[in-house]
Design an enzyme around this catalytic site. Structure first.
Site: not given
Lengths: 399, 399
Positions: B73, B94, B174, B216, B219, B240, B293, B298
């Site tokens: 989306g 993807d 995710n 980041c 972090c 959903c 971190c 990082c």
């Protein structure tokens, strides 16, 4: 009424199949929105808004009719979003054609160059969601005859025959068309949203106009108000405004999001929401109507609104006691809801305004904001300075 | 490298013609962007940004390569906007397929149901603008092997062979995928934008991550950080997330607008920009990196950044003297740039957090904001309260 019928064509579900090689039927019509979570349900993610506690009854959207006036960079994306949300009915008004020069905004594709915007849009939208009833109105609403057709169309364009549309969305790019919508909505007492994107492509705004309750488009002198100079002469040969799909997408998103909030009763509908891309600043404010507005229907709506019991108005006690600044330029009251107004643009507005020719009032000047990190907050700006900044930053002549 | 070549396919300009009935060539390729104002010039409105004084050299965009990870989306609209802006090269990552259930967002059409998202997107984008070099990467970047392919792809995906991409845009839905991008960009020292939309569809955010300079993704503990509970088990059968084309369009617009500002050197690039649709609130802030971190790259980038002369950093004097709140939960420093934080959501966040099961830390809870007009400003909220509000309102697990 003859001409209205001729121009207002309902696009049949099978139009895309019948008329073209490039489009086929995307999916069958769906009678009732389902919340079932299956990959084949185009409404599952929308109906989920109910389970998430955001919207009480999402399917109410099928009982709503919205007019989109201007199907350009903002209007086409607006229509696309409403179609994908499953709006009941969509009325598309425009008289322009798609050009390759429009390809830097979303929605239209190069193969549609030369087609009428409303026809091209209706075809694509019908293909995306055949459940939406789409009518196309391919004429300029600002001519005398067409204005009456427009007035009639939105007065009778509701889901039930003879009832008005639930909302009018202005996505036009010129002063005359905005004034035509303003005049029609004041007369019909219809709520509408104004929208605009600046000529330099980096700012935009939406404004919710509730006749009598908030300032109408005629309450404050907008745009370039010239006494003898026509707006068209300002659009010189070989010069065009800049535009960006980002700014137009964001303004369309703000417009449709507030449309959904209004139609489906969730969240707070913004009276005015601006966007300045240079520093990601989104000012909000409310504009009260001008008691001496030139539009007689606006003044009439104001009287009707004032006669309503206070419980149905949203005006807090403290604000309703009287104008905060009685001596301001336009006699209207401005309630700024954001207090970090960037001050970078004010000098530009001021200096720009002092350079213009006599008889030309600028209220929609779009200042070029310096490429600087100054986003200072200034608390002691006057109402006039704020107005100048807001109109300079957020209002504009371009869709 | 064999597998990389197999998966990373350049979509040829004639692909749309060669492969399908439903697409024809939209327009011929254009060698050089022209500012000429004619209807047939798809770049006239973009080149006008130069004349308007916004962008110094717009055509520089052709020398830029951007990776879009996640073409759902937000990612599909992001890719659409960049394509219409004439970006030099676009890498699409993807491994999902288009479904009818995605039709409530912009871009994909019902006829594409069942097709791979990257293939369907590349075909449409190539049709819209054949000047953009598009590569498709149809795999899950979170598996061990694919992570290396992803790392290699963005390390060598620049306009000039062997150079890295100019920017990575995360449009995934995710935690694992975000962490994979974070790990790769910290290691390669690449700037990237995080983006997200909440499960209830009414808030979203973008975050600019400059390794060593801003926090980041590792972090601050993000999202649902469960010790024994996998995120996937939270996605139950028959349930959903909600989504809206408006919120996703606005987040994509914020993402690409800031991408353009960064790539073409205009305006101020936001470090963090949130969006709460319920009250049209757009918080901005900066997040400084966490010196402890868990990501070793990082920490290494932080040391490199600190070793730079202060003139190249954007940290004001007063802020660089030391952390404002040394004893805060995450050891990171938060600089709020908006001062009208709505307080309506804080109780929800607090009460929500106290209700969760042990071992499950919520940092991305999306509170249901009451349908109320309370948008009060509160100046004396603590850093912890602010963090809770910001993460509750703006961060989320969903693209």
């Amino acid at each position: 009424m003859e001409s209205l019928k001729q121009s207002a064509e309902r696009v049949p579900a099978e139009a895309s199949q019948a008329s073209g090689k490039e489009f086929k039927i995307g999916r069958e019509r769906i009678d009732k929105m389902s919340a079932e979570v299956v990959d084949s349900n185009p409404y599952s993610r929308l109906m989920a808004l109910q389970r998430m506690g955001i919207v009480k009854e999402y399917e109410q959207i099928r009982q709503k009719s919205v007019a989109v006036v201007g199907v350009g960079g903002v209007g086409s994306v607006t229509a696309d979003m409403l179609t994908r949300c499953g709006i009941g009915k969509l009325m598309l008004f425009d008289y322009d054609k798609v050009e390759l020069a429009n390809m830097n905004r979303l929605f239209f594709t190069p193969d549609q160059a030369g087609l009428s915007k409303v026809e091209a849009a209706a075809k694509t939208l019908n293909f995306i969601n055949p459940d939406v009833a789409i009518t196309t109105h391919n004429y300029n609403i600002t001519t005398v005859d067409n204005f009456d057709r427009f007035l009639d169309a939105i007065r009778t364009g509701g889901i039930e025959d003879g009832t008005p549309v639930d909302l009018v969305l202005s996505c036009v790019d010129n002063f005359e068309a905005r004034m035509a919508i303003n005049t029609a909505c004041n007369e019909l007492n219809l709520y509408w949203f104004e929208s605009g994107v600046s000529e330099n492509a980096v700012s935009g705004h939406i404004q919710f106009i509730k006749p009598g309750e908030t300032a109408c488009f005629g309450c404050a002198p907008p745009l370039v108000v010239a006494e003898n100079i026509d707006e068209k002469t300002l659009k010189r040969e070989g010069v065009c405004a800049a535009s960006l799909p980002t700014t137009m997408g964001i303004v369309a998103g703000m417009l449709v999001q507030n449309t959904l909030k209004y139609l489906l009763h969730f969240g707070i509908v913004s009276d005015y929401l601006g966007y300045n891309a240079m520093n990601d600043f989104f000012p909000r404010m409310s504009l009260k109507p001008n008691p001496t507005c030139d539009d007689r229907f606006c003044v009439q709506r104001q009287q009707e609104f004032m006669a309503k019991p206070p419980s149905v108005t949203n005006v807090p006690e403290a604000e309703s006691e009287g104008p905060l600044h009685e001596d301001n330029l336009y006699g209207i009251e401005l309630v700024v809801e954001d207090d970090d107004i960037p001050t970078g643009g004010s000098d530009k507005v001021a200096s720009g305004a002092s350079n213009i020719v006599e008889g030309l009032k600028l209220a929609y000047d779009a200042p070029v904001i310096e490429n600087t990190s100054q986003v200072a907050t200034q608390d002691d700006v006057s109402l006039e300075e704020l107005m100048a900044q807001m109109s300079g930053i957020c209002k504009s002549s371009k869709e």
